[in-house]
Design a protein around this motif. Structure first.
Motif, PDB file in Angstrom:
ATOM      1  N   ASP A  40       0.506  -1.400   0.370  1.00 17.72           N
ATOM      2  CA  ASP A  40      -0.566  -0.153  -0.400  1.00 17.72           C
ATOM      3  C   ASP A  40       1.098   1.019  -0.041  1.00 17.72           C
ATOM      4  OD1 ASP A  40      -1.271   2.229   0.836  1.00 17.72           O
ATOM      5  OD2 ASP A  40      -2.144   1.214   1.973  1.00 17.72           O
ATOM      6  N   PRO A  41       1.050   2.627  -0.648  1.00 18.97           N
ATOM      7  CA  PRO A  41       1.713   3.049  -1.587  1.00 18.97           C
ATOM      8  C   PRO A  41       1.294   4.184   0.082  1.00 18.97           C
ATOM      9  CG  PRO A  41      -0.135   3.458  -2.865  1.00 18.97           C
ATOM     10  CD  PRO A  41      -0.166   1.835  -2.275  1.00 18.97           C
ATOM     11  N   HIS A  42       0.303   3.925   1.555  1.00 20.97           N
ATOM     12  CA  HIS A  42       0.225   4.685   2.200  1.00 20.97           C
ATOM     13  C   HIS A  42       1.048   4.190   3.194  1.00 20.97           C
ATOM     14  CE1 HIS A  42      -3.755   6.139  -0.124  1.00 20.97           C
ATOM     15  NE2 HIS A  42      -3.087   6.709  -0.166  1.00 20.97           N
ATOM     16  N   GLU A  43       1.743   2.985   3.406  1.00 17.85           N
ATOM     17  CA  GLU A  43       1.852   2.741   3.545  1.00 17.85           C
ATOM     18  C   GLU A  43       3.274   2.333   3.904  1.00 17.85           C
ATOM     19  OE1 GLU A  43       0.302  -1.026   4.789  1.00 17.85           O
ATOM     20  OE2 GLU A  43      -1.414  -0.663   6.138  1.00 17.85           O
ATOM     21  N   VAL A  44       4.036   2.261   2.541  1.00 15.82           N
ATOM     22  CA  VAL A  44       5.148   1.955   1.927  1.00 15.82           C
ATOM     23  C   VAL A  44       6.070   2.812   1.110  1.00 15.82           C
ATOM     24  CG1 VAL A  44       7.156   0.121   0.924  1.00 15.82           C
ATOM     25  CG2 VAL A  44       5.647  -0.825   3.061  1.00 15.82           C
ATOM     26  N   LEU A  45       6.619   3.784   0.974  1.00 14.60           N
ATOM     27  CA  LEU A  45       6.736   4.128   0.004  1.00 14.60           C
ATOM     28  C   LEU A  45       8.087   4.251  -1.425  1.00 14.60           C
ATOM     29  CD1 LEU A  45       6.895   7.856   2.058  1.00 14.60           C
ATOM     30  CD2 LEU A  45       4.303   6.683   0.928  1.00 14.60           C
ATOM     31  N   ASN A  46       7.577   4.241  -2.512  1.00 12.92           N
ATOM     32  CA  ASN A  46       8.256   4.307  -3.409  1.00 12.92           C
ATOM     33  C   ASN A  46       8.602   3.006  -3.772  1.00 12.92           C
ATOM     34  OD1 ASN A  46       8.942   6.969  -3.197  1.00 12.92           O
ATOM     35  ND2 ASN A  46       9.950   6.786  -1.742  1.00 12.92           N
ATOM     36  N   ASP A  47       7.935   2.130  -4.046  1.00 11.50           N
ATOM     37  CA  ASP A  47       7.722   0.494  -3.970  1.00 11.50           C
ATOM     38  C   ASP A  47       6.398  -0.180  -4.884  1.00 11.50           C
ATOM     39  OD1 ASP A  47       9.110  -1.432  -3.694  1.00 11.50           O
ATOM     40  OD2 ASP A  47       8.398  -1.940  -1.703  1.00 11.50           O
ATOM     41  N   SER A  48       5.778   0.660  -5.007  1.00  9.49           N
ATOM     42  CA  SER A  48       4.039   0.088  -5.965  1.00  9.49           C
ATOM     43  C   SER A  48       3.905   1.483  -7.088  1.00  9.49           C
ATOM     44  CB  SER A  48       3.083  -0.150  -4.567  1.00  9.49           C
ATOM     45  OG  SER A  48       3.751   0.251  -4.426  1.00  9.49           O
ATOM     46  N   PRO A  49       3.422   0.579  -7.757  1.00  9.72           N
ATOM     47  CA  PRO A  49       3.548  -0.580  -8.281  1.00  9.72           C
ATOM     48  C   PRO A  49       4.601  -1.357  -9.038  1.00  9.72           C
ATOM     49  CG  PRO A  49       2.604   0.712 -10.157  1.00  9.72           C
ATOM     50  CD  PRO A  49       2.684   1.981  -8.931  1.00  9.72           C
ATOM     51  N   SER A 219      15.897  -0.615  -2.085  1.00  8.63           N
ATOM     52  CA  SER A 219      14.843  -0.700  -2.598  1.00  8.63           C
ATOM     53  C   SER A 219      14.272  -2.143  -1.261  1.00  8.63           C
ATOM     54  CB  SER A 219      14.431  -2.614  -3.624  1.00  8.63           C
ATOM     55  OG  SER A 219      14.913  -1.271  -5.016  1.00  8.63           O
ATOM     56  N   LYS A 220      15.424  -2.473  -0.713  1.00 10.96           N
ATOM     57  CA  LYS A 220      14.427  -3.156   0.978  1.00 10.96           C
ATOM     58  C   LYS A 220      14.408  -4.389   0.119  1.00 10.96           C
ATOM     59  CE  LYS A 220      15.098   1.024   4.368  1.00 10.96           C
ATOM     60  NZ  LYS A 220      15.374   1.451   3.151  1.00 10.96           N
ATOM     61  N   TYR A 221      14.103  -5.103  -0.525  1.00 12.10           N
ATOM     62  CA  TYR A 221      13.620  -6.229  -0.954  1.00 12.10           C
ATOM     63  C   TYR A 221      13.843  -7.656  -0.023  1.00 12.10           C
ATOM     64  CZ  TYR A 221      17.192  -5.473  -4.994  1.00 12.10           C
ATOM     65  OH  TYR A 221      17.991  -5.491  -5.293  1.00 12.10           O
ATOM     66  N   PRO A 339      11.842   5.415 -13.992  1.00  7.81           N
ATOM     67  CA  PRO A 339      12.680   4.911 -12.274  1.00  7.81           C
ATOM     68  C   PRO A 339      11.478   6.227 -11.767  1.00  7.81           C
ATOM     69  CG  PRO A 339      13.966   5.149 -14.454  1.00  7.81           C
ATOM     70  CD  PRO A 339      13.053   6.018 -14.572  1.00  7.81           C
ATOM     71  N   LYS A 340      11.881   4.818  -9.995  1.00  2.00           N
ATOM     72  CA  LYS A 340      11.636   5.933  -9.673  1.00  2.00           C
ATOM     73  C   LYS A 340      13.427   6.756  -8.583  1.00  2.00           C
ATOM     74  CE  LYS A 340       7.619   3.338  -7.625  1.00  2.00           C
ATOM     75  NZ  LYS A 340       6.785   3.926  -7.758  1.00  2.00           N
ATOM     76  N   ASN A 341      12.951   7.704  -7.711  1.00  5.02           N
ATOM     77  CA  ASN A 341      13.843   8.516  -7.638  1.00  5.02           C
ATOM     78  C   ASN A 341      14.165   8.580  -6.427  1.00  5.02           C
ATOM     79  OD1 ASN A 341      12.505  10.440 -10.108  1.00  5.02           O
ATOM     80  ND2 ASN A 341      14.597   9.134 -10.465  1.00  5.02           N
ATOM     81  N   ALA A 342      13.500   7.911  -5.846  1.00  4.26           N
ATOM     82  CA  ALA A 342      14.161   7.687  -4.158  1.00  4.26           C
ATOM     83  C   ALA A 342      14.179   6.532  -3.763  1.00  4.26           C
ATOM     84  CB  ALA A 342      12.859   8.622  -3.432  1.00  4.26           C
ATOM     85  N   CYS A 343      14.434   5.973  -2.757  1.00  2.00           N
ATOM     86  CA  CYS A 343      14.398   4.437  -2.043  1.00  2.00           C
ATOM     87  C   CYS A 343      12.964   4.197  -1.274  1.00  2.00           C
ATOM     88  CB  CYS A 343      15.253   4.588  -1.178  1.00  2.00           C
ATOM     89  SG  CYS A 343      16.656   4.401  -1.606  1.00  2.00           S
ATOM     90  N   VAL A 344      12.843   2.946  -1.145  1.00  2.00           N
ATOM     91  CA  VAL A 344      11.950   2.565  -0.223  1.00  2.00           C
ATOM     92  C   VAL A 344      12.012   3.059   1.139  1.00  2.00           C
ATOM     93  CG1 VAL A 344      10.230   0.497   0.835  1.00  2.00           C
ATOM     94  CG2 VAL A 344      11.452   0.597  -1.688  1.00  2.00           C
ATOM     95  N   GLN A 345      10.471   4.005   1.857  1.00  2.00           N
ATOM     96  CA  GLN A 345      11.152   4.118   2.578  1.00  2.00           C
ATOM     97  C   GLN A 345       9.561   3.996   3.389  1.00  2.00           C
ATOM     98  OE1 GLN A 345      10.752   8.409   1.845  1.00  2.00           O
ATOM     99  NE2 GLN A 345      11.817   8.555   3.462  1.00  2.00           N
ATOM    100  N   VAL A 346       9.151   3.613   5.283  1.00  2.87           N
ATOM    101  CA  VAL A 346       7.626   2.783   5.242  1.00  2.87           C
ATOM    102  C   VAL A 346       7.087   4.464   6.384  1.00  2.87           C
ATOM    103  CG1 VAL A 346       7.261   2.325   7.738  1.00  2.87           C
ATOM    104  CG2 VAL A 346       9.262   1.541   6.281  1.00  2.87           C
TER     105      VAL A 346
END
Lengths: 381, 548
Positions: A40-49, A219-221, A339-346
């Motif tokens: 959910d992009p509201h919970e985890v930023l820059n990781d979807s879709p 990306s914290k995958y 591309p995304k321009n930021a890393c994954v963030q909670v």
């Protein structure tokens, strides 16, 4: 151009009936879809879709498709870098299934003299066994009796309500048998999620991330200290950077790649590879091996030497095993995903009580359950 | 450009020959073969295209390169001789060579690897930097075990780039070393040539120091190699991606297994040969593996240096920096209780990069980039080939585990380049000695010498340990190591303490740079530590001091 009719079971195993096969297809397809959607992009930023990941049963695989096999060493890297000597790391890796976190687990059988007579290796994900436990409990019992011990009882494997217990007494140690993976992060779901998340191309401050460690940190995958996760992520991302669509090849699963026997010597001069015996999965998708010398040979696994040292630990064999997964990529150069321009963030913590409570529930989902010696944290679903 | 390419070759074979020329001592090759061999040795003006042949040219031994005669050719029993040269076949490229082998290549019999010292430097930051890469191909050509190791330029014209082969001769139990420079193939010697006084350290034996195959970055994370830890960077549209050999590349973690096995194979063959009649002709040639660093491997942390920030977790430094953990802990199994290698706070490491002006520099191309090597903290550590010889000498009963341990413990905090431990070589006989008397001979000589030397002398230290009872020395040595690692563990928590270890690492790197094994400028970082800074050593209490 083609669509896959349905996802096959791992290794093209033939344990499932028609209903089971349909259920398996649905399970994999759903996991792939969920991984495409991402968190959910509201919970985890820059990781979807994850728009460059696709479902083989719903999106065509184009004619330019190429498969990419990713391989890594079965011996857990965390144990390697946190040990001072071979004996120390071998002993640690042989001590607990919870540290065997490279999608390969093993159990060691010894004779009365303490010599190794057999080592069971498995890379079968637990999800398949959950499904089999629901659809055909008798088959589960039969497989345990065939591969682990004839004395296995139904009650050893199933609870009072009939629920299959994956960490049962015949599959929760490094001495009493290894039927399928149980280390918390050794799951097919983790593999699918990792592959999907790794398709996100990232350009941070004008710098395109390309290395295994840059990518996994951003990306914290997965777990950065494993052999497998950074390597899988790096290989998948390399395909994505070529503007291709990416998926996991059917049958989705983790497989044994090979056993190398460089420097191995059997007492009678026979080929040490002869004792690496495939038990489950087809020839190109093996999921279970044992390493065992036939009794009539007059020697045991413990008599075989590796560069002059006798095999005293199952982990010594794991040093020479590689595990693999296979990705498929197509439509090279055609993806328009930016591309995304930021890393994954909670996302920042919510302040309203209801939202806080909801967040607490989400936080209770098990994350990466690291080996006892591990120090890092990783988000996992 | 040509100079740069040559600088990043697999070994220094060509440079050796050219150096010989420029020093006025040319190989002395005579026509008509001379033009071809001169071309092989680097004469860019020669366009000789005469019939290919196999020549002999062992640097340091041969004044003339000459064709092997039929008898000499018949005595070569490796796959290159049997499958190619004796049949009059002289493959021009690695592709020709592999295609000429009797069985088709499979995943089981052939493995392809890729290495490049510039391979991890970001493409965008240095677009002009030459990205010379090399393939290493391991092939089981005639049986189930690898008997061919091929090294060649990867992203260059295969017909003109270097092509070198180490081929195992199962009858003679040696590696034969070959090189092809169009159209000539040269036999450059065999494993024994590495040990012979004339050729030792010359030609290909400047890197194949002890006659075996070499993989400097042997352990994880296999710095500079494509591996499960790192992928050599290519642009998405790099045409090299479609190279059939590139598409077969697998991780260097597999090559480590092969190289270890090949080192073990040659070591066993060598030891059997030199002890077969019960007398060792040259004891010093065996014992230098115990008392000196005949070679080194390069180890590092498993962490990409550019990802380390002050808030990163502690950094695990390679165990081989602190002691010869492979020999003392893995082979001799000293019962240490330490659970982890020493760890440095990431902030100290990051700070040290600035303090010492770490950079990667290649003077030949003008490239410079601030920071450490791709994987952080590359240092020399004891060579697999030295440790393997010691392990096999113990296993074969030439020496006891206690003797080996006593030798290592003389200066165990300096696992490589120990001038202290090396002093004990003075007590190793250089004349034929019975296998059964070798250890006692050396031990007696050291103990006798110790009687007239201070207790802190190398002889004094050895003698003090040598009298320990068989049931006490393992624990006593382990306790000493535990104490030492405890001291290090505390000192490394302080910025000044870690800076001392950085200076020590640089001191050892400079010792490595002085070896011919050091072939590429980008293998190691540069620092601002003065070139004339004193050599440093580690003391048992975890402090660093200039060596005597």
């Amino acid at each position: 151009m083609s669509l896959l009719a349905s996802y096959s079971p791992p290794g093209h195993l033939d344990d499932l009936d028609e209903t089971g096969l349909k259920a398996w297809n649905m399970f994999i397809s759903d996991r792939v879809d969920n991984s495409i959607t991402g968190p959910d992009p509201h919970e985890v930023l820059n990781d979807s879709p994850r728009s460059q990941f696709y479902n083989l049963t719903k999106t065509d695989t184009a004619a330019d498709a190429r498969e990419a096999t990713v391989t890594w060493t079965a011996f857990p890297r965390l144990i390697v870098i946190q040990s001072l000597s071979d004996a120390q790391r071998w002993r640690r890796a042989d001590a607990s299934r919870d540290v065997q976190d490279e999608y390969c687990e093993w159990s060691v059988t010894r004779n009365a003299a303490g010599k190794i007579t057999k080592v069971m290796f498995t890379c079968e994900g637990p999800e398949y066994w959950h499904l089999l436990g629901q659809s055909d409990p008798a088959k589960v019992l039969e497989l345990y009796r065939t591969h682990i011990d004839p004395n296995v009882q139904h009650s050893d494997l199933f609870g009072a309500t009939g629920t299959y217990n994956p960490r049962n007494r015949w599959n929760d140690s490094t001495t009493d048998g290894a039927m399928h993976l149980i280390q918390p992060n050794n799951t097919l779901g983790a593999e699918i999620e990792l592959a999907a998340a790794a398709t996100v191309v990232r350009v941070i401050d004008g710098h395109e991330l390309t290395t295994e460690q840059e990518l996994i940190h951003c990306s914290k995958y997965g777990e950065p200290e494993r052999n497998s996760d950074p390597h899988i992520g790096g290989a998948v991302n390399d395909l994505a950077r070529q503007k291709a669509d990416v998926s996991l090849a059917d049958p989705v699963g983790l497989y044994f790649d090979k056993l190398a026997t460089d420097g191995w010597a059997a007492p009678d001069g026979s080929d040490p590879k002869d004792y690496w015996i495939r038990q489950r999965g087809d020839a190109t998708h093996p999921v279970r091996f044992i390493y065992e010398v036939p009794q009539d040979k007059g020697f045991t696994v413990g008599d075989i030497e590796i560069n002059g040292k006798p095999i005293q630990f199952g982990a010594q064999i794991a040093d020479f095993i590689t595990i693999k997964l296979t990705g498929v990529a197509c439509r090279f150069g055609q993806s328009t995903t930016q591309p995304k321009n930021a890393c994954v963030q909670v996302a920042p913590a919510p302040v309203e009580p209801a939202a806080v409570a909801q967040n607490l529930s989400a936080a209770s989902v098990p994350g990466y359950r690291a080996a006892p010696l591990a120090t890092s944290w990783t988000r996992r679903r | 450009m040509d100079g740069i390419r040559e600088h990043r070759r697999a070994t220094a074979w060509l440079q050796q020959a050219r150096t010989a020329e420029t020093r006025g001592s040319p190989p002395g090759i005579t026509p008509p073969a001379s033009r071809a061999v001169l071309a092989a040795l680097g004469d860019p003006d020669s366009h000789d295209r005469e019939a290919p042949s196999l020549y002999r040219f062992v640097v340091g031994v041969d004044q003339l390169a000459r064709p092997l005669d039929a008898q000499e050719l018949a005595e070569l029993g490796d796959p290159m001789a049997e499958l190619f040269f004796r049949r009059g076949i002289f493959p021009l490229t690695v592709q020709d060579l592999l295609a000429g082998l009797p069985e088709p290549a499979t995943k089981a019999n052939q493995s392809v690897y890729l290495i490049g010292e510039a391979g991890q430097i970001p493409l965008g930051s240095a677009p002009e930097l030459p990205r010379a890469m090399r393939f290493a191909v391991a092939r089981a050509a005639t049986g189930r075990d690898v008997d061919l190791l091929v090294s060649t330029g990867a992203n260059e014209d295969p017909a003109t780039t270097f092509l070198q082969v180490a081929a195992w001769d199962p009858a003679a139990k040696v590696f034969n070393y070959y090189m092809r420079i169009s159209p000539v193939w040269v036999w450059a010697g065999n494993s024994w040539s590495a040990l012979a006084p004339g050729s030792r350290g010359h030609g290909c034996f400047d890197s194949h120091i002890n006659g075996s195959v070499v993989m400097k970055e042997l352990k994880a994370p296999w710095n500079n190699w494509q591996s499960q830890a790192a992928t050599i960077r290519l642009a998405p549209d790099d045409p090299f991606r479609s190279d059939p050999l590139y598409q077969q590349v697998i991780g260097a973690e597999n090559l480590e297994l092969t190289v270890r096995a090949l080192i073990s194979r040659w070591t066993a063959a060598r030891l059997a040969a030199v002890t077969q009649d019960g007398t060792v002709e040259h004891p010093e040639q065996l014992m230098r593996h115990l008392f000196t660093s005949t070679a080194v491997n390069l180890a590092s942390t498993a962490t990409q240096s550019s990802t380390i920030t002050p808030s990163s977790g502690d950094l695990l430094l390679p165990p081989g920096f602190w002691l010869n953990s492979d020999a003392l802990l893995s082979d001799l199994e000293l019962p240490v209780t330490a659970a982890l290698p020493p760890m440095v706070p990431a902030a100290h490491y990051v700070e040290s990069l600035g303090t010492f002006d770490f950079a990667l520099e290649e003077k030949s191309s003008g490239f410079s980039q601030p920071g450490d090597t791709f994987f952080a903290f590359v240092v020399p550590e004891p060579a697999c080939e030295d440790n393997e010889m010691v392990r096999q000498m113990v296993k074969q009963g030439l020496i006891t585990g206690k003797f080996a341990a006593c030798a290592f413990m003389v200066d165990f905090t300096n696992p490589v380049f120990s001038s202290v431990r090396e002093q004990l070589m003075a007590h190793v006989p250089t004349t034929p000695t019975a296998v059964t008397e070798l250890q006692d001979h050396i031990a007696r000589a050291i103990v006798d010498a110790a009687a007239n030397l201070p207790p802190g002398s190398p002889e004094g230290r050895f003698a003090a340990d040598w009298v320990l009872a068989d049931d006490t020395w393992p624990k006593a040595f382990a306790q000493r190591i535990d104490d030492y690692l405890g001291h290090v563990g505390r000192r490394i928590q302080e910025s000044a303490g870690f800076d001392d270890y950085v200076r020590l690492a640089e001191s050892r790197r400079r010792d490595f740079k002085a070896m011919r094994l050091n072939e590429f400028e980008l293998t190691l970082p540069t620092t601002n530590i003065p070139a004339d800074a004193p050599r440093l050593g580690m003391i048992d209490d975890g402090t660093v001091a200039p060596t005597p």
